[in-house]
Design a protein around this motif. Structure first.
Motif, mmCIF file in Angstrom:
data_model
loop_
_atom_site.group_PDB
_atom_site.id
_atom_site.type_symbol
_atom_site.label_atom_id
_atom_site.label_comp_id
_atom_site.label_asym_id
_atom_site.label_seq_id
_atom_site.Cartn_x
_atom_site.Cartn_y
_atom_site.Cartn_z
ATOM 1 N N MET A 140 0.826 -1.213 0.000
ATOM 2 C CA MET A 140 0.000 0.000 0.000
ATOM 3 C C MET A 140 0.855 1.255 0.000
ATOM 4 O O MET A 140 1.960 1.259 0.532
ATOM 5 C CB MET A 140 -0.890 0.038 1.242
ATOM 6 N N ALA A 141 0.280 2.314 -0.568
ATOM 7 C CA ALA A 141 0.927 3.629 -0.493
ATOM 8 C C ALA A 141 0.035 4.556 0.330
ATOM 9 O O ALA A 141 0.225 4.700 1.528
ATOM 10 C CB ALA A 141 1.181 4.173 -1.897
ATOM 11 N N CYS A 142 -1.007 5.133 -0.312
ATOM 12 C CA CYS A 142 -1.801 6.138 0.421
ATOM 13 C C CYS A 142 -2.618 5.534 1.567
ATOM 14 O O CYS A 142 -2.795 6.149 2.607
ATOM 15 C CB CYS A 142 -2.719 6.887 -0.553
ATOM 16 N N GLY A 143 -3.180 4.356 1.353
ATOM 17 C CA GLY A 143 -3.984 3.694 2.392
ATOM 18 C C GLY A 143 -5.415 4.179 2.485
ATOM 19 O O GLY A 143 -6.184 3.686 3.316
ATOM 20 N N GLY B 76 -7.512 4.884 -0.536
ATOM 21 C CA GLY B 76 -8.309 4.757 -1.756
ATOM 22 C C GLY B 76 -8.013 5.764 -2.839
ATOM 23 O O GLY B 76 -8.772 5.865 -3.803
ATOM 24 N N VAL B 77 -6.911 6.491 -2.734
ATOM 25 C CA VAL B 77 -6.627 7.548 -3.709
ATOM 26 C C VAL B 77 -5.670 7.088 -4.814
ATOM 27 O O VAL B 77 -5.922 7.295 -5.998
ATOM 28 C CB VAL B 77 -6.045 8.799 -2.996
ATOM 29 N N CYS B 78 -4.570 6.423 -4.452
ATOM 30 C CA CYS B 78 -3.509 6.164 -5.442
ATOM 31 C C CYS B 78 -3.793 4.952 -6.330
ATOM 32 O O CYS B 78 -3.145 4.781 -7.358
ATOM 33 C CB CYS B 78 -2.173 5.971 -4.732
ATOM 34 N N GLN B 79 -4.731 4.115 -5.972
ATOM 35 C CA GLN B 79 -5.081 2.891 -6.718
ATOM 36 C C GLN B 79 -3.915 1.886 -6.752
ATOM 37 O O GLN B 79 -3.847 1.028 -7.629
ATOM 38 C CB GLN B 79 -5.525 3.225 -8.158
ATOM 39 N N GLY B 80 -3.012 2.004 -5.797
ATOM 40 C CA GLY B 80 -1.841 1.136 -5.786
ATOM 41 C C GLY B 80 -2.101 -0.249 -5.211
ATOM 42 O O GLY B 80 -1.235 -1.106 -5.267
ATOM 43 N N CYS B 81 -3.281 -0.473 -4.686
ATOM 44 C CA CYS B 81 -3.515 -1.734 -3.970
ATOM 45 C C CYS B 81 -4.725 -2.484 -4.534
ATOM 46 O O CYS B 81 -5.372 -3.218 -3.798
ATOM 47 C CB CYS B 81 -3.732 -1.438 -2.491
ATOM 48 N N THR C 264 -10.099 -1.431 -4.296
ATOM 49 C CA THR C 264 -8.897 -1.128 -3.510
ATOM 50 C C THR C 264 -8.954 -1.922 -2.199
ATOM 51 O O THR C 264 -10.001 -1.976 -1.539
ATOM 52 C CB THR C 264 -8.801 0.377 -3.182
ATOM 53 N N CYS D 71 -7.295 -1.116 0.464
ATOM 54 C CA CYS D 71 -7.269 -0.210 1.618
ATOM 55 C C CYS D 71 -8.642 0.364 1.956
ATOM 56 O O CYS D 71 -8.979 0.482 3.143
ATOM 57 C CB CYS D 71 -6.268 0.914 1.400
HETATM 58 S S1 FES Z 1 -3.002 2.246 -1.103
HETATM 59 FE FE1 FES Z 1 -3.655 3.953 -2.305
HETATM 60 S S2 FES Z 1 -5.562 3.227 -3.075
HETATM 61 FE FE2 FES Z 1 -4.977 1.689 -1.674
#
Ligand code: FES
Ligand code: FAD
Length: 263
Positions: A225-228, A230-235, A246, A248
């Motif tokens: 995870m990055a932002c945690g 729901g913003v970056c869509q990294g997860c 997401t 997170c």
């Molecule tokens: S960690 Fe950024 S959207 Fe889930």
């Protein structure tokens, strides 16, 4: 409600090989958090590492106004975290994510946990006991030295089954093999609800067994995870309906049957 806060370390110690339990003063979270939710921690002061690290809430201590986290030291963030001592402060964001759904008609929780995936289980059991529900816990680890929180699992209405891959304790094999072995005990299907937490390969192996069990299963996922929030869509993870969610913000708890564990 999610908040960013600075928490004091109340206690911090080793509970197994490379496994730590961190207790943080966080009175605001004690009543706000639910089992399955997580917190996002800055593991060091300053900007390196830049991203926070997510950890499930292991337990809450209402009397002390604290939350407990359990974690394995695996990389830079957790190595820095392991150096924190009582009295230090840690920047925390939480509680985050969707908790396990404990509402509705079931009498017995069947909980399958793999390795450090057991982290949220004590908090889940405390909530189940308060609701007068029984629980059967199946916990699989590589070796018995990793059974770091057995005492926190023991309690009223709870039976525990252990699987170790090296055979040093309980059933020899994986937790999914153990579930297959015990499946006939849950054959009636009615009155049960399944809860699974562990690494993706374990959840993937459990999915067909859970489908055959005849009762619904929720699974708590772990993704980088990055932002945690729901913003970056990294997860994101893919669902069987081809939509992405997401971990997170939409999770980390999902309906196990809806997850698409594509290769
Ligand atoms: S960690 Fe950024 S959207 Fe889930
Ligand atoms: C919702 C959630 C709850 C979690 N709860 C816990 C918990 O209660 N206890 C615990 O020990 N861990 C938990 N994790 C995993 C934990 O966040 C990672 O172990 C941690 O971020 C690693 O940080 P690091 O800087 O030490 O490792 P890094 O240096 O970032 O990475 C070291 C190695 O670990 C791998 N890795 C890192 N993060 C993950 C991950 N999320 N899943 C799989 N592999 C990973 C990397 O690919 C790399 O190989 C959770 C993760 C999520 C998403």
């Amino acid at each position: 409600m999610t908040a960013s806060m600075t928490c004091k370390v109340a206690a911090h110690g080793q509970a197994g090989p490379g496994i730590f339990i961190l207790e943080l003063k966080a009175a605001a979270l004690v009543s706000a958090a639910g089992p399955g939710q997580f917190v996002h921690l800055k593991t060091a002061d300053g900007i390196d590492p830049l991203w926070r690290r997510p950890f499930s809430i292991h337990r809450v201590n209402r009397r002390r106004g604290t939350i407990l986290l359990s974690y394995r030291r695996i990389g830079r963030g957790t190595s820095l975290l392991a150096r924190r001592t009582a009295g230090d402060t840690i920047d925390l964001l939480g509680p985050l994510g969707r908790p396990f759904d404990l509402e509705g008609g079931f009498t017995t929780a069947v909980i399958a946990a793999g390795g450090l995936g057991a982290a949220p289980v004590p908090f889940l059991l405390d909530a189940l006991r308060r609701k007068g529900r029984k629980a059967v816990v199946l916990w699989g680890v590589r070796s018995k030295t990793e059974l770091y929180c057995l005492d926190a699992l023991r309690g009223r209405y709870t039976s525990i089954h252990i699987a170790t891959e090296d055979g040093t304790e309980g059933f020899r094999g994986r937790v999914t093999d153990l579930f297959g072995r015990l499946a006939s005990e849950f054959a009636s299907g009615s009155g049960f609800r399944g809860f699974a937490c562990g690494p993706m390969p374990m959840l993937k192996a459990l999915q067909p067994l859970a489908a055959a069990s005849g009762f619904p299963w929720q699974a708590s996922l772990e993704e980088r995870m990055a932002c945690g929030v729901g913003v970056c869509q990294g997860c994101v993870v893919r669902m069987k309906n081809r939509q992405y969610r997401t971990v997170c913000a939409d999770g980390p708890v999902f309906d196990l049957a809806e997850l698409d564990f594509h290769d």
